[in-house]
Design a protein around this motif. Structure first.
Motif, mmCIF file in Angstrom:
data_model
loop_
_atom_site.group_PDB
_atom_site.id
_atom_site.type_symbol
_atom_site.label_atom_id
_atom_site.label_comp_id
_atom_site.label_asym_id
_atom_site.label_seq_id
_atom_site.Cartn_x
_atom_site.Cartn_y
_atom_site.Cartn_z
ATOM 1 N N GLN A 292 48.192 17.898 56.008
ATOM 2 C CA GLN A 292 49.454 17.566 55.629
ATOM 3 C C GLN A 292 50.093 16.582 54.681
ATOM 4 N N ASN A 293 49.094 15.924 53.998
ATOM 5 C CA ASN A 293 49.073 14.980 52.674
ATOM 6 C C ASN A 293 49.077 15.778 51.476
ATOM 7 N N VAL A 294 47.902 16.735 51.568
ATOM 8 C CA VAL A 294 47.749 17.413 50.182
ATOM 9 C C VAL A 294 48.011 18.860 50.291
ATOM 10 N N ALA A 295 48.259 19.549 49.048
ATOM 11 C CA ALA A 295 48.502 20.815 49.100
ATOM 12 C C ALA A 295 47.701 21.695 49.893
ATOM 13 N N PRO A 296 47.934 22.648 50.797
ATOM 14 C CA PRO A 296 46.967 23.425 51.217
ATOM 15 C C PRO A 296 46.172 24.552 50.458
ATOM 16 N N ASN A 297 46.551 24.349 49.242
ATOM 17 C CA ASN A 297 45.727 25.319 48.189
ATOM 18 C C ASN A 297 44.983 24.442 47.376
ATOM 19 N N SER A 298 44.773 23.259 47.590
ATOM 20 C CA SER A 298 43.755 22.400 46.836
ATOM 21 C C SER A 298 42.437 22.807 46.766
ATOM 22 N N ASP A 299 41.789 22.865 45.595
ATOM 23 C CA ASP A 299 40.408 23.282 45.410
ATOM 24 C C ASP A 299 39.456 22.060 46.080
ATOM 25 N N ILE A 300 39.812 20.902 45.694
ATOM 26 C CA ILE A 300 39.055 20.034 46.338
ATOM 27 C C ILE A 300 39.943 18.684 46.752
ATOM 28 N N VAL A 301 39.530 17.999 47.525
ATOM 29 C CA VAL A 301 40.226 16.631 48.168
ATOM 30 C C VAL A 301 39.459 15.375 47.799
ATOM 31 N N GLN B 51 42.547 32.910 39.027
ATOM 32 C CA GLN B 51 42.738 31.577 39.359
ATOM 33 C C GLN B 51 43.055 30.946 37.966
ATOM 34 N N ASP B 52 44.125 30.587 37.637
ATOM 35 C CA ASP B 52 44.710 29.789 36.392
ATOM 36 C C ASP B 52 44.976 28.071 36.450
ATOM 37 N N GLU B 53 44.630 27.759 37.919
ATOM 38 C CA GLU B 53 44.745 26.444 38.078
ATOM 39 C C GLU B 53 43.797 25.863 38.880
ATOM 40 N N PHE B 54 43.341 24.535 38.782
ATOM 41 C CA PHE B 54 42.451 23.862 39.533
ATOM 42 C C PHE B 54 43.175 22.586 40.122
ATOM 43 N N ILE B 55 43.160 22.608 41.642
ATOM 44 C CA ILE B 55 44.014 21.312 42.241
ATOM 45 C C ILE B 55 43.226 20.730 42.986
ATOM 46 N N ILE B 56 43.251 19.302 42.478
ATOM 47 C CA ILE B 56 42.647 18.260 43.118
ATOM 48 C C ILE B 56 43.834 17.658 43.990
ATOM 49 N N ALA C 97 40.408 23.782 28.111
ATOM 50 C CA ALA C 97 39.295 24.666 27.164
ATOM 51 C C ALA C 97 38.896 25.960 28.232
ATOM 52 N N ALA C 98 38.985 25.907 29.378
ATOM 53 C CA ALA C 98 38.309 26.984 30.173
ATOM 54 C C ALA C 98 39.615 27.897 30.417
ATOM 55 N N GLY C 99 40.737 27.662 29.928
ATOM 56 C CA GLY C 99 42.017 28.615 30.067
ATOM 57 C C GLY C 99 42.691 28.263 31.307
ATOM 58 N N MET C 100 42.519 27.110 31.979
ATOM 59 C CA MET C 100 42.889 26.862 33.275
ATOM 60 C C MET C 100 43.814 25.420 32.948
ATOM 61 N N LYS C 101 44.714 25.187 34.017
ATOM 62 C CA LYS C 101 45.382 23.989 34.164
ATOM 63 C C LYS C 101 44.903 23.106 35.140
ATOM 64 N N LEU C 102 44.581 21.781 34.829
ATOM 65 C CA LEU C 102 44.379 20.916 36.024
ATOM 66 C C LEU C 102 45.622 20.380 36.879
ATOM 67 N N VAL C 103 45.645 20.254 37.798
ATOM 68 C CA VAL C 103 46.839 19.804 38.718
ATOM 69 C C VAL C 103 46.105 18.673 39.787
ATOM 70 N N VAL C 104 46.638 17.569 39.359
ATOM 71 C CA VAL C 104 46.134 16.465 40.683
ATOM 72 C C VAL C 104 47.331 16.042 41.367
ATOM 73 N N HIS C 105 47.310 16.379 42.773
ATOM 74 C CA HIS C 105 48.377 15.756 43.616
ATOM 75 C C HIS C 105 47.947 14.591 43.988
ATOM 76 N N ASN C 106 49.040 13.808 44.076
ATOM 77 C CA ASN C 106 48.901 12.243 44.520
ATOM 78 C C ASN C 106 49.381 12.233 45.929
ATOM 79 N N SER C 107 48.749 11.900 46.899
ATOM 80 C CA SER C 107 49.259 11.721 48.214
ATOM 81 C C SER C 107 48.858 10.116 48.798
ATOM 82 N N GLY C 108 48.570 9.291 47.789
ATOM 83 C CA GLY C 108 48.313 7.811 47.934
ATOM 84 C C GLY C 108 49.220 7.205 48.786
#
Length: 131
Positions: free
Chosen positions: A121-130, A55-60, A93-104
């Motif tokens: 339907q509103n956020v990516a199905p692979n989101s780690d947290i919503v 896992q190289d991304e953390f998706i919110i 710093a953890a060697g990962m990329k943070l991605v924040v998807h906005n469905s506001g």
């Protein structure tokens, strides 16, 4: 990663005028109404992402109204954009990329009150947290 996190905590404590007030603003304001330990679940989810070797991304995924949406051409100042800018150094710093998807959605009479029913339907199905 620990140093980046300590720097963010220090920044927040300075912003809110002390450790106790920062804790009240960041945790107590929204956790108190829930009957489960949301902080422990969030820590567990983030830790699992960090230690998972492939896992190289953390998706919110963010749902919400005008503050999330960034109405009035304020995308840079929207909550999701600020969250991504604030937390990205820690994930980097953890060697990962943070991605924040906005469905506001703000001015189309949609709100967080009914968006919860359309999270898939509103956020990516692979989101780690919503949020």
């Amino acid at each position: 990663m620990r140093n980046e996190t300590k720097e963010l905590i220090s920044l927040l404590e300075q912003y809110y005028g002390g450790q106790e007030q920062a804790k009240n603003m960041m945790l107590e304001s929204w956790l108190s109404s829930w009957e489960f330990n949301s902080t422990a679940k969030l820590v567990d989810t983030m830790t699992r992402a960090i230690v998972t070797p492939d896992q190289d991304e953390f998706i919110i995924g963010i749902i919400g109204s005008s503050v999330a949406a960034g109405n009035d051409n304020c995308a840079y100042d929207s909550y999701p954009s600020q969250l991504e800018r604030t937390l990205s150094p820690i994930w980097k710093a953890a060697g990962m990329k943070l991605v924040v998807h906005n469905s506001g959605a703000g001015q189309c009479h949609d709100s967080h009150l009914n968006q919860v029913y359309c999270v898939k339907q509103n956020v990516a199905p692979n989101s780690d947290i919503v949020q």
